[in-house]
Design a protein around this motif. Structure first.
Motif, PDB file in Angstrom:
ATOM      1  N   ALA A   1      -6.636  -4.734  -2.558  1.00  0.00           N
ATOM      2  CA  ALA A   1      -7.269  -5.511  -3.629  1.00  0.00           C
ATOM      3  C   ALA A   1      -7.823  -4.611  -4.723  1.00  0.00           C
ATOM      4  CB  ALA A   1      -8.375  -6.373  -3.040  1.00  0.00           C
ATOM      5  N   ASN A   2      -8.196  -3.403  -4.365  1.00  0.00           N
ATOM      6  CA  ASN A   2      -8.801  -2.505  -5.359  1.00  0.00           C
ATOM      7  C   ASN A   2      -7.870  -1.428  -5.870  1.00  0.00           C
ATOM      8  OD1 ASN A   2     -11.323  -3.761  -5.173  1.00  0.00           O
ATOM      9  ND2 ASN A   2     -11.732  -2.685  -3.255  1.00  0.00           N
ATOM     10  N   HIS A   3      -6.654  -1.395  -5.390  1.00  0.00           N
ATOM     11  CA  HIS A   3      -5.749  -0.308  -5.772  1.00  0.00           C
ATOM     12  C   HIS A   3      -5.364  -0.427  -7.249  1.00  0.00           C
ATOM     13  CE1 HIS A   3      -2.642   2.688  -5.472  1.00  0.00           C
ATOM     14  NE2 HIS A   3      -2.922   2.874  -4.195  1.00  0.00           N
ATOM     15  N   PRO A   4      -5.454   0.661  -7.994  1.00  0.00           N
ATOM     16  CA  PRO A   4      -5.132   0.579  -9.425  1.00  0.00           C
ATOM     17  C   PRO A   4      -3.678   0.235  -9.711  1.00  0.00           C
ATOM     18  CG  PRO A   4      -5.501   2.857  -8.744  1.00  0.00           C
ATOM     19  CD  PRO A   4      -5.921   2.010  -7.595  1.00  0.00           C
ATOM     20  N   LEU A   5      -2.776   0.530  -8.742  1.00  0.00           N
ATOM     21  CA  LEU A   5      -1.370   0.268  -9.007  1.00  0.00           C
ATOM     22  C   LEU A   5      -0.885  -1.071  -8.456  1.00  0.00           C
ATOM     23  CD1 LEU A   5       0.405   3.718  -8.501  1.00  0.00           C
ATOM     24  CD2 LEU A   5       0.084   2.441 -10.602  1.00  0.00           C
ATOM     25  N   ILE A   6      -1.787  -1.847  -7.824  1.00  0.00           N
ATOM     26  CA  ILE A   6      -1.348  -3.107  -7.234  1.00  0.00           C
ATOM     27  C   ILE A   6      -1.948  -4.288  -7.983  1.00  0.00           C
ATOM     28  CG2 ILE A   6      -1.284  -4.543  -5.163  1.00  0.00           C
ATOM     29  CD1 ILE A   6      -1.425  -2.046  -3.491  1.00  0.00           C
ATOM     30  N   ASP A   7      -1.080  -5.178  -8.480  1.00  0.00           N
ATOM     31  CA  ASP A   7      -1.523  -6.425  -9.098  1.00  0.00           C
ATOM     32  C   ASP A   7      -1.367  -7.528  -8.074  1.00  0.00           C
ATOM     33  OD1 ASP A   7      -0.064  -5.719 -12.349  1.00  0.00           O
ATOM     34  OD2 ASP A   7      -2.112  -5.466 -11.614  1.00  0.00           O
ATOM     35  N   LEU A   8      -2.478  -8.136  -7.684  1.00  0.00           N
ATOM     36  CA  LEU A   8      -2.432  -9.170  -6.647  1.00  0.00           C
ATOM     37  C   LEU A   8      -2.528 -10.548  -7.273  1.00  0.00           C
ATOM     38  CD1 LEU A   8      -2.702 -10.179  -3.678  1.00  0.00           C
ATOM     39  CD2 LEU A   8      -5.151  -9.747  -3.873  1.00  0.00           C
ATOM     40  N   TYR A   9      -1.619 -11.457  -6.859  1.00  0.00           N
ATOM     41  CA  TYR A   9      -1.691 -12.843  -7.302  1.00  0.00           C
ATOM     42  C   TYR A   9      -1.651 -13.742  -6.075  1.00  0.00           C
ATOM     43  CZ  TYR A   9      -0.324 -10.875 -11.796  1.00  0.00           C
ATOM     44  OH  TYR A   9      -0.258 -10.120 -12.930  1.00  0.00           O
ATOM     45  N   THR A  10      -2.685 -14.560  -5.905  1.00  0.00           N
ATOM     46  CA  THR A  10      -2.652 -15.521  -4.800  1.00  0.00           C
ATOM     47  C   THR A  10      -2.235 -16.883  -5.353  1.00  0.00           C
ATOM     48  OG1 THR A  10      -5.007 -15.865  -5.151  1.00  0.00           O
ATOM     49  CG2 THR A  10      -4.376 -14.392  -3.367  1.00  0.00           C
ATOM     50  N   LEU A  11      -1.939 -17.818  -4.464  1.00  0.00           N
ATOM     51  CA  LEU A  11      -1.414 -19.136  -4.837  1.00  0.00           C
ATOM     52  C   LEU A  11      -0.147 -18.982  -5.683  1.00  0.00           C
ATOM     53  CD1 LEU A  11      -4.795 -20.878  -5.770  1.00  0.00           C
ATOM     54  CD2 LEU A  11      -3.480 -21.210  -3.697  1.00  0.00           C
ATOM     55  N   ALA A  12       0.613 -17.923  -5.406  1.00  0.00           N
ATOM     56  CA  ALA A  12       1.782 -17.621  -6.226  1.00  0.00           C
ATOM     57  C   ALA A  12       3.061 -17.694  -5.396  1.00  0.00           C
ATOM     58  CB  ALA A  12       1.637 -16.235  -6.830  1.00  0.00           C
ATOM     59  N   GLN A  13       4.129 -18.217  -6.000  1.00  0.00           N
ATOM     60  CA  GLN A  13       5.423 -18.304  -5.307  1.00  0.00           C
ATOM     61  C   GLN A  13       6.553 -17.976  -6.259  1.00  0.00           C
ATOM     62  OE1 GLN A  13       5.038 -22.293  -3.326  1.00  0.00           O
ATOM     63  NE2 GLN A  13       5.541 -21.060  -1.581  1.00  0.00           N
TER      64      GLN A  13
ATOM     65  N   ASN B   1       0.825  -1.204   0.000  1.00  0.00           N
ATOM     66  CA  ASN B   1       0.000   0.000   0.000  1.00  0.00           C
ATOM     67  C   ASN B   1       0.866   1.263   0.000  1.00  0.00           C
ATOM     68  OD1 ASN B   1      -2.859   1.077   0.459  1.00  0.00           O
ATOM     69  ND2 ASN B   1      -1.655   2.134   2.001  1.00  0.00           N
ATOM     70  N   ASP B   2       1.871   1.281   0.875  1.00  0.00           N
ATOM     71  CA  ASP B   2       2.723   2.473   0.973  1.00  0.00           C
ATOM     72  C   ASP B   2       3.477   2.716  -0.322  1.00  0.00           C
ATOM     73  OD1 ASP B   2       3.678   2.274   4.526  1.00  0.00           O
ATOM     74  OD2 ASP B   2       1.776   2.650   3.506  1.00  0.00           O
ATOM     75  N   LEU B   3       3.936   1.643  -0.939  1.00  0.00           N
ATOM     76  CA  LEU B   3       4.657   1.797  -2.199  1.00  0.00           C
ATOM     77  C   LEU B   3       3.726   2.327  -3.285  1.00  0.00           C
ATOM     78  CD1 LEU B   3       6.802  -1.452  -2.133  1.00  0.00           C
ATOM     79  CD2 LEU B   3       7.707   0.846  -2.471  1.00  0.00           C
ATOM     80  N   ALA B   4       2.513   1.766  -3.345  1.00  0.00           N
ATOM     81  CA  ALA B   4       1.574   2.199  -4.373  1.00  0.00           C
ATOM     82  C   ALA B   4       1.195   3.659  -4.178  1.00  0.00           C
ATOM     83  CB  ALA B   4       0.335   1.307  -4.346  1.00  0.00           C
ATOM     84  N   GLU B   5       1.065   4.081  -2.920  1.00  0.00           N
ATOM     85  CA  GLU B   5       0.724   5.483  -2.639  1.00  0.00           C
ATOM     86  C   GLU B   5       1.834   6.434  -3.062  1.00  0.00           C
ATOM     87  OE1 GLU B   5      -2.323   6.905  -1.188  1.00  0.00           O
ATOM     88  OE2 GLU B   5      -2.732   5.020  -2.218  1.00  0.00           O
TER      89      GLU B   5
END
Lengths: 670, 305, 156
Positions: free
Chosen positions: A222-234, A175-179
């Protein structure tokens, strides 16, 4: 750095200009001149080869002194300077800056310490000190003679970041990075985000609901335009260095598409039930499930291992979201910083035999996380605390502290530092919910530092929680009645006790998370002996890892509570963002050069390089990663042919310095 | 190279003086299993791991090393049927094998006692673990002539399994070595409260503070009595002695009425392997004089080729 | 060195031997090494003027070439000072250095020379007195070695 670049630099050296060296010996008032004969030292320097000026002066660090330095460059064409005065730490920079101001590369200055290393420590041996100073200056001049320009380069960075782990620390960092305007790729190995905080019932010291506290953050991320979230990811592979990493990660198939409406029909028809990992085994889940009601992402997930392929879920899904044909995906991102927020695991107490955790007949021995699960609002017991063995409310609850912490037998000597706080929190809640029950905490020491925590401890005592100072030796089970008793000595009154334990709660330690070994080695970062990722400096840099560009956020760097993790993550995000927002990294290229006519591609330099700053390509050509290199020089002695040499610290240059200091008489060895 | 399937039989003190039945049972059982059992001439008290060690650790090591030397000179491993002797001999042997300085010190002192030099060439074994792991519940079946039908309170004692890091035999919290081995013999292990505690005799306690010894023992007997086993089984003559004399003392001083037979592992196994109950010497013990094993002859099946 | 080798330092012959020791080259790392030497200097702690300090980036940078350069050109002995365990700025340079110096000592012994020609110590930037103690130790060890075994100079 490619082979071509390396070769170009070698030939540049050969066309260097003739060295013209100026030597200044400082009196430093009486500090140096009181012991060392500075005139004699300056005189001796005059005769050294390439020295065009040798003088002594009262205070070289003064404006006048500095001007003398600069004038020698301007007027005499001096291209290397030597000042024999105090330490490099004290005024090395002063003189380096001074010569840079008049157009010389600042690495062309050699500082000789004749104060801390000479006059101040040989006060009773003036002759010895002067002789030593003469040798020190000669060594300094020799060193200065072969000094090369070192460039300060601006390396452009990729304005993007990767955050590994979406617990509270990872979420905060992302969050802080995206901000700050940095696009973030956030990956999480589980199917939902929020980490251990979502499993808790209440957080200390204010007894707030953690789901409520973290929800703005999870939703925000989850809704931030600059954050791409991937779950089940390593993470699978990491290449590159600070400012420019290439990371490959793998995303396991969810088997449910994103159009899932979270209606839950699939779960209700699924015939398979297994213990829920998120609920710490306190309830069951289906083979196709959502970990808990408020989970984000809200898309369901199928556990391929336990699924029997009956297809009932596929048939019943109203939006056809279930798809068994989904495959593992691979994705590659280019980022300038990596933040590791991989969190922790709760210690598994089954290792401690006398507590019999997990054994038959000992169902009523649980951990604090399992207790939290029972107490929490959506629990299977409806927030009641019930004995797993018979479902009754326990009349006697005993908590055992330091399970897996402060324990040399199992190899965890450290104190987690959080367990006293959460045990007291839970004990207070238990006593409030069940005033007729006895709640006892067996401790070694009660550690509740920080604002509001002593108050929490006092309030627990006032409400009737009993505290016994003693580390229980075992949990005994009566085979005839199934009753559990905690054997402990109250060391304050020196009384051995057998406490009836209808429910025994173990305060288990925080240990490094599963999978940290492979992840750590892929990132080329060092681990502490306890297994957590090692910070760069425990005091001054706790959010930087051993490798530049990789930052640590939260409990992955060592056990912490939520407040500490969030603060830590904020610090990591700031460090991670700095060079991304600036757009470049400024680095002094104090790096080694490889002479390919000598290199035999043995790879020993790469083996000893701690920051993993030496690369090799498929043709077995070794090259130095300019950004990752930390200028330590460890590669030099490892090289059998002397092919790799650190600029301005080569074997040749060091020899020039060593010879005068050794006495300067060559020995008759042939 | 130690001789195979041969043991030097370390007798200790209590067994040859108080319970010769255990000695003869042990010989019968081991020889039937195919082992050669040799006497150890000039063997002394182990010396006891509780009393002697607490006074003078060095001389304790020297005396134990001398006993080990006798077996070394015979080129065989030692076998014992007493937890105390096992505790001393195995621990000293283990220690001197690892600690060079103490080995040198002990050998210097040994010279004064005769032609003895500790080399660390043999191992010290307890019959319980030879049976439990080497012969094993799978291996004992072919030697059984009869099975018993009994509910047994198994008492491991202290020095057999502990310290776990030195003995390396089984878990001390939840061992299964004896329970598993005794299953084919028909002995059903009965679980009771605080099953793994000390009998109260060892560690110098019985010698120093008889009352404390009996207090510990009283608690143990209470727990055993709650499950009403057919007999108590132990692998140690000192525990054996404590269970016998202790029950008697409790009956006389605490008004109890205990009469549980106390049976050593060797006695039970020898009986199941065909030895007459009279030979085990049970009729000469204090407790359970009238106890007769409830047994069932096993028909040896023809081998199907 | 066993206690029997160390001998009695009140022996007047020792002072004679120590006077002969003129050049001791000590490689001190840029972090704790320089820190300790600076601290010793600032506190005006006195030590033998034979000690000459060479700054290296990390004690792990010091190899056989540097050590032999010093000994071949007149140094009586060489010292290497790195950060104390766990504090190496470059993580494991001090450990690498310890292994290297150990091998060099073995090598010297096998070649028939004293193994006191090179020694390794660790330092903490704030502990000047420890480094000063180590310098004294260096002189003492060399003095005993000269008494008992001879040096490269004598063997030449």
């Amino acid at each position: 750095m490619t082979k071509a670049n390396n070769e170009a630099n070698v030939s540049e050296l050969e066309t260097e200009e003739e060295p013209r060296i100026a030597v200044f010996v400082c009196h430093c008032g009486h500090n140096i001149a009181g012991t060392v004969d500075v005139e004699k030292v300056a005189e001796s320097a005059k005769d050294l080869p390439n020295v065009v000026k040798a003088e002594h002066y009262m205070f070289m660090c003064s404006k006048t002194g500095v001007k003398m330095l600069q004038d020698s460059i301007k007027e005499l064409g001096v291209n290397r300077t030597v000042v024999a005065s105090c330490s490099k730490l004290q005024h090395g920079r002063t003189f380096a800056k001074a010569i840079e101001e008049v157009g010389l590369n600042k690495h062309k200055h050699q500082q000789v310490n004749v104060r801390e290393f000479c006059s101040w420590v040989h006060k009773n041996d003036k002759e010895g000190a002067t002789q030593k100073a003469i040798q020190l200056v000669e060594a300094g001049v020799n060193r200065a003679r072969k000094l090369e320009d070192v460039e300060t380069r601006k390396i452009p960075t990729t304005k993007a970041a990767l955050v590994i782990g979406a617990g509270v620390a990872g979420l905060r960092a992302a969050n802080d990075l995206a901000e700050l305007g940095v696009p973030v790729t956030l990956i999480e190995k589980n199917s939902t985000i929020g980490g251990h905080m979502t499993q808790l019932n209440k957080t200390f010291p204010t007894l707030e609901c953690p789901q409520c506290s973290i929800s703005p953050l999870t939703n925000g991320v989850a809704n931030h335009p600059l954050i791409d979230l991937y779950t089940l990811a390593q993470v699978k592979n990491v290449e590159g260095s600070m400012g420019n990493f290439t990371v490959e990660f793998e995303i396991k198939p969810r088997y449910v598409h994103d159009n899932c409406t979270s209606c839950g029909e699939c779960s209700s028809v699924c015939p398979i039930e297994v213990p829920s990992e998120w609920d710490k085994g306190m309830s069951m889940r289906k083979a196709i499930y959502k970990a808990y009601p408020q989970a984000i992402p809200s898309t369901f997930v199928r556990d391929k291992q336990t699924c029997i392929g009956c297809n009932s879920c596929i048939n019943v899904c109203p939006v056809q979201a279930v798809d068994f044909s989904m495959k593992t995906e691979k994705k590659t991102v280019n980022v300038g910083s990596i933040v590791v927020a991989a969190g922790f695991n709760e210690y598994d107490p089954s290792e401690i035999e006398p507590y019999h955790y997990g054994q038959d007949g000992y169902d009523d021995v649980i951990t604090q996380l399992q207790l939290e699960r029972m107490l929490s609002p959506t629990s299977i017991t409806n927030s009641e605390v019930l004995r797993p063995s018979d479902g009754r409310i326990p009349k006697n609850i005993v908590m055992i502290q330091c399970v897996g912490s402060r324990n040399d037998q199992v190899g965890n000597a450290y104190c987690t530092g959080v367990c006293c706080k959460f045990a007291i929190k839970n004990a207070r809640i238990l006593k409030e919910n069940y005033p007729n029950s006895n709640v006892t905490i067996c401790y070694i020491d009660v550690r509740t530092p920080g604002l509001n925590f002593e108050e929490l401890y006092k309030s627990a005592q006032e409400i009737g929680v009993r505290f016994i100072r003693g580390r229980p030796s075992e949990i005994l089970r009566n085979p005839l009645t199934g009753e559990l008793r905690v054997i402990v000595e109250d060391t304050l009154s020196m009384t051995p006790l057998q406490l009836k334990g209808d429910l025994v709660v173990l305060s288990a330690a925080m240990v490094p998370p599963e999978g940290i070994g492979p992840l750590g080695s892929r990132l080329h970062v060092l681990r502490s002996k306890e297994g957590f990722l090692k910070e760069f400096h425990i005091k001054m840099n706790p959010t930087l890892s051993s490798k530049g560009g990789i930052y640590l956020a939260g409990a992955i760097q060592g056990p912490k509570d939520i407040s500490e993790s969030v603060a830590h993550a904020g610090g990591a995000a700031a460090l991670a963002a700095a060079h991304l927002v600036k757009g470049y990294i400024e680095k002094e290229m104090l790096i080694p050069k490889i002479d390919y006519s000598l290199c035999i591609s043995c790879g020993l330099c790469k083996t000893v390089c701690a920051p993993a700053a030496i690369d090799v390509d498929q043709d077995r050509v070794y090259s130095v990663n300019e950004v990752a290199c930390k200028s330590c020089g460890m590669c030099m002695p490892a090289c059998p042919t002397g092919a790799i040499q650190l600029i301005n610290f080569s074997d040749d240059q060091l020899r020039d310095e060593i010879i005068p200091l050794s006495g300067g008489e060559a020995h008759c060895h042939d | 190279m130690v001789k195979e399937k041969t043991f030097a039989f370390f007798l200790g003190c209590i067994m040859p003086n108080r319970y010769p039945g255990i000695e003869s049972s042990t010989k019968f059982m081991m020889e039937k299993l195919g082992y050669t059992i040799l006497p150890m001439e000039r063997a002394s008290c182990c010396p006891a791991p509780g009393v002697f060690r607490s006074f003078n650790k060095v001389d304790w090591m020297v005396a134990a090393a001398r006993n080990i030397c006798i077996a070394e000179q015979m080129d065989t491993d030692i076998i014992t049927v007493c937890n105390g002797c096992f505790g001393t001999l195995q621990e000293v042997d283990h220690h001197l094998k690892e600690n060079e300085d103490h080995k040198v010190l002990v050998n210097e002192k040994l010279k004064k006692l005769g032609d003895y030099e500790y080399k660390g060439s043999i191992n010290v074994r307890h019959a319980a673990e030879v049976l439990g792991y080497e012969v094993g519940p799978w291996g004992i079946e072919e030697f059984l002539v009869r099975k018993v039908k009994a509910r047994v309170a198994i008492h491991y004692g202290c020095h057999l399994l502990k310290p776990v890091s030195v003995r390396g035999l089984d878990s001390a919290e939840k061992p299964s070595m004896l329970e598993d081995f005794l299953e084919p013999l028909g002995a059903e292990s009965v679980d009771f409260v605080e099953k793994y505690t000390c009998c109260g005799a060892g560690g110098g306690v019985k010698a120093f503070d008889g009352n404390a010894s009996m207090t510990i023992f009283e608690e143990k007997m209470k727990n055993i009595d709650a499950v009403k086993p057919d007999f108590i089984l132990s692998p140690c003559p000192f525990c054996h002695l404590q269970f016998e004399t202790g029950q008697d003392w409790l009956n006389k001083n605490k008004g109890t009425n205990y009469d549980y037979p106390v049976i050593h592992l060797s006695q039970l196994v020898a009986y199941c392997m065909g030895m007459d109950q009279k030979q085990t010497g049970l009729q000469f013990q204090m407790m359970g004089k009238d106890y007769i094993f409830q047994s069932e002859e096993i028909k040896q099946e023809e081998e199907v080729s | 060195m066993t206690s029997s080798e160390v001998g009695d330092f009140c022996d007047p012959m020792d002072a004679e031997i120590k006077a002969k020791i003129k050049n001791l080259v000590v490689f001190m790392c840029n972090e704790c090494g320089q820190g300790a030497a600076n601290t010793a200097g600032v506190a005006r702690m006195g030590y033998d003027a034979a000690i000459r300090i060479v700054r290296v980036q990390c004690s792990g940078q010091v190899g056989p070439i540097q050590i032999m350069d010093a000994l071949n050109n007149g140094a009586d002995a060489v010292g290497v000072v790195g950060c104390c365990l766990g504090a190496c700025h470059f993580f494991n340079g001090n450990i690498l250095s310890m292994h290297r110096i150990k091998l060099m000592k073995k090598l010297f012994k096998e070649l028939g020379y004293s193994d006191q020609f090179v020694n390794q110590w660790t330092a903490r930037a704030a502990e000047g007195e420890t480094s000063v103690g180590d310098f004294e130790d260096m002189v003492d060890r060399l003095a005993v070695a000269i008494k008992n075994k001879g040096t490269i100079k004598d063997g030449c």
